[in-house]
Write a protein that holds these residues in place. Structure first.
Motif, short mmCIF file in Angstrom:
data_model
loop_
_atom_site.label_atom_id
_atom_site.label_comp_id
_atom_site.label_asym_id
_atom_site.label_seq_id
_atom_site.Cartn_x
_atom_site.Cartn_y
_atom_site.Cartn_z
N THR A 60 0.81 -1.24 0.11
CA THR A 60 -0.05 0.08 -0.14
C THR A 60 0.76 1.24 -0.07
O THR A 60 1.97 1.08 0.09
N ASN A 90 -5.55 5.98 0.20
CA ASN A 90 -5.16 5.60 -1.10
C ASN A 90 -5.42 3.94 -1.51
O ASN A 90 -4.65 3.28 -1.01
N PRO A 91 -6.66 3.94 -2.33
CA PRO A 91 -6.98 2.62 -2.30
C PRO A 91 -6.12 1.61 -3.54
O PRO A 91 -6.28 0.52 -3.74
N HIS A 92 -5.15 2.45 -4.27
CA HIS A 92 -4.31 1.62 -5.10
C HIS A 92 -3.21 0.56 -4.38
O HIS A 92 -2.46 1.04 -3.56
N GLU A 112 -2.08 -6.02 -9.55
CA GLU A 112 -2.19 -4.45 -9.35
C GLU A 112 -3.82 -4.15 -9.13
O GLU A 112 -4.39 -4.71 -10.15
N GLU A 116 -7.33 -1.95 -7.17
CA GLU A 116 -7.65 -0.89 -6.42
C GLU A 116 -8.58 -1.79 -5.38
O GLU A 116 -9.25 -2.53 -5.51
N ILE A 122 -9.95 -6.70 -3.92
CA ILE A 122 -8.98 -6.20 -4.81
C ILE A 122 -9.59 -6.18 -6.33
O ILE A 122 -9.79 -7.37 -6.65
N GLU A 140 -6.50 -4.58 -12.12
CA GLU A 140 -6.15 -4.04 -13.34
C GLU A 140 -5.22 -4.63 -14.13
O GLU A 140 -5.12 -4.54 -15.24
#
Length: 210
Positions: free
Chosen positions: A48, A87-89, A106, A108, A174, A177
């Motif tokens: 994170t 920061n959800p990434h 990877e 969100e 999650i 992406e």
């Protein structure tokens, strides 16, 4: 009947979308890791970052892999939980050394609702649930009691009932992406199969070489 995506084959009756294909492959590899005796086969490194970009990484336990992404649980009061809200990434890595396989992902982190969090909470072992209560109490008090004393206290408190989920303990999914399946093999020769989400939620598959 089969169809090809980037040199890969997928049985039509099993793979409705490219993302379905990737998640099914992830589940199958986790099952294989369990059968081959990989220790902590559901553990993964979760990365994170703060809004300023300061990274953190730690191990988490994947409680399930849904068709739209893997699920884990954590405390919203923890540093990890605060970063996920800010920061959800995120990045995720599973590694099985005996199989010489790893998966990186990877995407969100999506905070799930209370009903979903209750569902996944009930799937945890009772001792794990009690350990969460002890951990949450340490966050609230600002200092941790002796672990055995704390666990003993909660065992007595919930001795006659199911252990409830602490309000701050929530499930995250999650939403991927990018998903890479790494096969290391002999002499560390790597083959990477990469699933990528494009515009309009259209997924593609490609093979990458070192």
């Amino acid at each position: 009947m089969t169809r090809r995506r980037g040199g890969l084959e997928c049985e039509k009756e099993r793979c409705g979308t490219v993302l379905d294909e990737a998640m099914q492959k992830l589940r199958s590899m986790m099952d294989q890791a369990a059968l081959q005796g990989e220790a902590e086969y559901q553990s993964a490194a979760l990365a994170t970052a703060t809004l300023s970009g300061q990274p953190s990484v730690r191990m988490v336990y994947l409680v399930h892999v849904e068709d739209d992404g893997p699920i884990f649980m954590t405390s919203l009061h923890s540093g990890k939980g605060r970063q996920l809200i800010e920061n959800p990434h995120v990045g995720l890595c599973l590694f099985w050394p005996h199989m010489q396989e790893q998966i990186t992902l990877e995407g969100e982190a999506v905070l799930l609702d209370d009903a979903a969090s209750d569902h996944y909470w009930k799937a945890r072992l009772r001792d794990d649930q009690l350990g969460v209560w002890a951990s949450e109490a340490a966050h609230e008090d600002g200092e941790a009691a002796a672990p055995r004393d704390s666990l003993r206290s909660y065992r007595q408190r919930f001795s006659a009932v199911d252990v409830p989920r602490p309000e701050g303990w929530r499930a995250f999914r999650i939403a991927p992406e990018l998903i890479r399946f790494w096969s290391t093999g002999w002499h560390r020769l790597r083959n990477r199969v990469c699933y990528t989400r494009g515009q309009g939620d259209q997924w593609s598959v490609s093979e990458e070489q070192p």
